[in-house]
Design an enzyme around this catalytic site. Structure first.
Site, PDB file in Angstrom:
ATOM      1  N   SER A   1       1.520   6.821  13.227  1.00 20.39           N
ATOM      2  CA  SER A   1       0.452   6.417  12.301  1.00 20.39           C
ATOM      3  C   SER A   1      -0.882   7.044  12.705  1.00 20.39           C
ATOM      4  O   SER A   1      -1.644   7.496  11.851  1.00 20.39           O
ATOM      5  CB  SER A   1       0.304   4.894  12.260  1.00 20.39           C
ATOM      6  OG  SER A   1       1.459   4.311  11.706  1.00 20.39           O
TER       7      SER A   1
ATOM      8  N   LYS B   1       2.517  11.104   4.857  1.00 18.73           N
ATOM      9  CA  LYS B   1       2.511  11.665   6.205  1.00 18.73           C
ATOM     10  C   LYS B   1       1.682  12.950   6.126  1.00 18.73           C
ATOM     11  O   LYS B   1       1.892  13.776   5.222  1.00 18.73           O
ATOM     12  CB  LYS B   1       3.941  11.974   6.672  1.00 18.73           C
ATOM     13  CG  LYS B   1       4.803  10.718   6.923  1.00 18.73           C
ATOM     14  CD  LYS B   1       4.575  10.150   8.310  1.00 18.73           C
ATOM     15  CE  LYS B   1       5.301   8.835   8.548  1.00 18.73           C
ATOM     16  NZ  LYS B   1       6.732   8.976   8.770  1.00 18.73           N
TER      17      LYS B   1
ATOM     18  N   TYR C   1       0.841  -1.210   0.000  1.00 13.40           N
ATOM     19  CA  TYR C   1       0.000   0.000   0.000  1.00 13.40           C
ATOM     20  C   TYR C   1       0.869   1.249   0.000  1.00 13.40           C
ATOM     21  O   TYR C   1       1.953   1.256   0.579  1.00 13.40           O
ATOM     22  CB  TYR C   1      -0.972   0.049   1.187  1.00 13.40           C
ATOM     23  CG  TYR C   1      -0.370  -0.126   2.573  1.00 13.40           C
ATOM     24  CD1 TYR C   1      -0.091  -1.390   3.085  1.00 13.40           C
ATOM     25  CD2 TYR C   1      -0.115   0.972   3.397  1.00 13.40           C
ATOM     26  CE1 TYR C   1       0.422  -1.552   4.367  1.00 13.40           C
ATOM     27  CE2 TYR C   1       0.397   0.820   4.684  1.00 13.40           C
ATOM     28  CZ  TYR C   1       0.669  -0.450   5.155  1.00 13.40           C
ATOM     29  OH  TYR C   1       1.184  -0.620   6.415  1.00 13.40           O
TER      30      TYR C   1
ATOM     31  N   GLN D   1       9.504  -5.937   6.088  1.00 13.60           N
ATOM     32  CA  GLN D   1       8.988  -4.723   5.436  1.00 13.60           C
ATOM     33  C   GLN D   1      10.014  -4.155   4.471  1.00 13.60           C
ATOM     34  O   GLN D   1      11.210  -4.207   4.729  1.00 13.60           O
ATOM     35  CB  GLN D   1       8.597  -3.682   6.491  1.00 13.60           C
ATOM     36  CG  GLN D   1       9.658  -2.672   6.861  1.00 13.60           C
ATOM     37  CD  GLN D   1      10.702  -3.199   7.839  1.00 13.60           C
ATOM     38  OE1 GLN D   1      10.881  -4.407   8.008  1.00 13.60           O
ATOM     39  NE2 GLN D   1      11.432  -2.292   8.457  1.00 13.60           N
TER      40      GLN D   1
HETATM   41  C1  VOV Z   1       8.168  -5.102  10.037  1.00 10.76           C
HETATM   42  C2  VOV Z   1       8.205  -4.108  10.845  1.00 10.76           C
HETATM   43  C3  VOV Z   1       8.757  -2.729  10.716  1.00 10.76           C
HETATM   44  C4  VOV Z   1       9.931  -2.285  11.249  1.00 10.76           C
HETATM   45  C5  VOV Z   1      10.949  -3.071  12.076  1.00 10.76           C
HETATM   46  C6  VOV Z   1      10.057  -0.887  10.891  1.00 10.76           C
HETATM   47  C7  VOV Z   1      11.126  -0.072  11.278  1.00 10.76           C
HETATM   48  C8  VOV Z   1      11.300   1.202  10.746  1.00 10.76           C
HETATM   49  C9  VOV Z   1      12.432   2.047  11.070  1.00 10.76           C
HETATM   50  C10 VOV Z   1      13.552   1.704  12.025  1.00 10.76           C
HETATM   51  C11 VOV Z   1      12.282   3.216  10.352  1.00 10.76           C
HETATM   52  C12 VOV Z   1      13.186   4.474  10.392  1.00 10.76           C
HETATM   53  C13 VOV Z   1      14.460   4.299   9.727  1.00 10.76           C
HETATM   54  C14 VOV Z   1      14.301   3.836   8.320  1.00 10.76           C
HETATM   55  O1  VOV Z   1      14.571   2.654   8.123  1.00 10.76           O
HETATM   56  O2  VOV Z   1      13.874   4.620   7.482  1.00 10.76           O
HETATM   57  C15 VOV Z   1      11.104   3.065   9.546  1.00 10.76           C
HETATM   58  C16 VOV Z   1      10.661   4.002   8.608  1.00 10.76           C
HETATM   59  C17 VOV Z   1       9.413   3.948   8.031  1.00 10.76           C
HETATM   60  N1  VOV Z   1       8.440   2.998   8.232  1.00 10.76           N
HETATM   61 FE1  VOV Z   1       8.651   1.278   9.272  1.00 10.76          FE
HETATM   62  N2  VOV Z   1       8.957  -0.518  10.132  1.00 10.76           N
HETATM   63  C18 VOV Z   1       8.123  -1.613  10.031  1.00 10.76           C
HETATM   64  C19 VOV Z   1       6.891  -1.691   9.376  1.00 10.76           C
HETATM   65  C20 VOV Z   1       6.279  -0.568   8.822  1.00 10.76           C
HETATM   66  C21 VOV Z   1       4.902  -0.497   8.426  1.00 10.76           C
HETATM   67  C22 VOV Z   1       3.880  -1.596   8.559  1.00 10.76           C
HETATM   68  C23 VOV Z   1       4.675   0.768   7.932  1.00 10.76           C
HETATM   69  C24 VOV Z   1       3.346   1.351   7.486  1.00 10.76           C
HETATM   70  C25 VOV Z   1       2.766   2.222   8.606  1.00 10.76           C
HETATM   71  C26 VOV Z   1       1.376   1.860   9.011  1.00 10.76           C
HETATM   72  O3  VOV Z   1       0.907   2.401  10.052  1.00 10.76           O
HETATM   73  O4  VOV Z   1       0.720   1.076   8.341  1.00 10.76           O
HETATM   74  C27 VOV Z   1       5.904   1.468   7.981  1.00 10.76           C
HETATM   75  C28 VOV Z   1       6.093   2.752   7.481  1.00 10.76           C
HETATM   76  C29 VOV Z   1       7.338   3.381   7.515  1.00 10.76           C
HETATM   77  C30 VOV Z   1       7.618   4.598   6.821  1.00 10.76           C
HETATM   78  C31 VOV Z   1       6.639   5.332   5.903  1.00 10.76           C
HETATM   79  C32 VOV Z   1       8.909   4.952   7.113  1.00 10.76           C
HETATM   80  C33 VOV Z   1       9.670   6.185   6.580  1.00 10.76           C
HETATM   81  C34 VOV Z   1       9.213   7.358   7.387  1.00 10.76           C
HETATM   82  C35 VOV Z   1      10.048   8.608   7.271  1.00 10.76           C
HETATM   83  O5  VOV Z   1       9.502   9.656   7.669  1.00 10.76           O
HETATM   84  O6  VOV Z   1      11.192   8.568   6.817  1.00 10.76           O
HETATM   85  N3  VOV Z   1       6.868   0.656   8.547  1.00 10.76           N
HETATM   86  N4  VOV Z   1      10.502   1.854   9.850  1.00 10.76           N
END
Ligand code: VOV
Length: 248
Positions: free
Chosen positions: A222, A148, A144, A184
């Site tokens: 979120s 932000k 999907y 992810q």
């Molecule tokens: C499987 C699980 C999981 C894990 C461990 C995880 C971890 C992390 C880390 C450590 C970081 C920050 C550093 C980087 O790596 O960028 C992120 C970053 C990010 N994430 Fe995440 N995320 C997961 C999973 C995960 C999900 C399911 C979603 C959807 C949110 C939801 O509500 O549906 C998501 C979104 C994001 C996004 C859009 C970003 C970038 C945002 C920004 O502003 O830059 N993410 N995420």
């Protein structure tokens, strides 16, 4: 003062979703159908070799529901290579029986929110591997796009760097609970497509996809700032299952 976080960008990514024109497919001769499937399998085998050589990766899944029938997620070092693949696919026989239903262009992205001042995460082999990932062959996919929010008092882009880092830290904490169950791939798409990021999740148990998305809704990042596009969920379609998938 709000300042942009530095991003690390890896392989370029295309999500290509198509519907199958079963009516047209059924009207086609057996020979032509076989020829189309064989050509499709040969193309996928070529991409398998590219994956083995670590020069890209791809994943092919069927999609549940009526939004699409199949999703191909493909990663390559340059956007031009994605363009060549799309063109090659569009010229193939099987594509004559497919109707484009959605596509998404982006690039694998990691941010430096959690980086310590003294180190450059790009020197870390684990980080390099996450920027050029081998997509898992887990049974289920969920894809999907998301944004932000930028409205009134809920404007992600006017929060301070420290506040955003705090929120992302909380987010990563929830994500880590799903280690080994959900993988992810976050891709950035500002300037490339209609949303700001795409989220692709892989799971062995389809219910874990619902559980992680639900649990994350309660993370402050979120709850306050997440805006979501259409969701696509599907099951893996291995090369050797193509003939049975297309058989009529
Ligand atoms: C499987 C699980 C999981 C894990 C461990 C995880 C971890 C992390 C880390 C450590 C970081 C920050 C550093 C980087 O790596 O960028 C992120 C970053 C990010 N994430 Fe995440 N995320 C997961 C999973 C995960 C999900 C399911 C979603 C959807 C949110 C939801 O509500 O549906 C998501 C979104 C994001 C996004 C859009 C970003 C970038 C945002 C920004 O502003 O830059 N993410 N995420």
């Amino acid at each position: 003062m709000a300042e942009a976080v530095e991003t690390m960008d890896g392989w370029y990514c295309l999500h290509d979703l198509r519907k199958i024109d079963w009516k047209k497919w059924k009207k086609t001769s057996k020979e032509e159908r076989e020829e189309a499937i064989q050509e499709y399998q040969a193309m996928l085998e070529k991409w398998d070799n590219i994956r083995e050589a670590r020069e890209g990766s791809h994943a092919l899944y069927t999609v549940m529901g009526q939004k699409a029938d199949i999703i191909l997620m493909i990663l390559r070092p340059t956007m031009d290579e994605l363009g060549e693949i799309e063109l090659q696919f569009n010229k193939s026989k099987i594509a004559e029986y497919m109707i484009p239903s959605y596509s998404y262009v982006s690039v694998v992205e990691l941010s430096k929110y959690m980086a310590k001042d003294e180190d450059n995460p790009e020197d870390n082999p684990g980080v390099r591997a996450r920027l050029t990932p081998k997509l898992p062959d887990w049974d289920y996919i969920c894809f999907y796009p998301m944004d932000k929010r930028r409205e009134g008092f809920e404007n992600w882009y006017s929060l301070s760097f420290d506040e955003r880092r705090r929120l992302m830290y909380e987010h990563s904490f929830t994500g880590r609970k799903y280690a080994g169950r959900v993988k992810q791939i976050i891709t950035g798409s500002m300037g490339f497509d209609d949303w700001e990021w795409s989220v692709t999740l892989f799971a062995k148990d389809v219910l874990d996809l619902k559980k992680i998305v639900y649990e994350m809704r309660f993370d402050e990042v979120s709850a306050k700032y997440g805006e979501f596009g259409p969701f696509y969920v599907g099951s893996i379609l291995p090369n050797d299952k193509l003939p049975s998938y297309f058989s009529i």
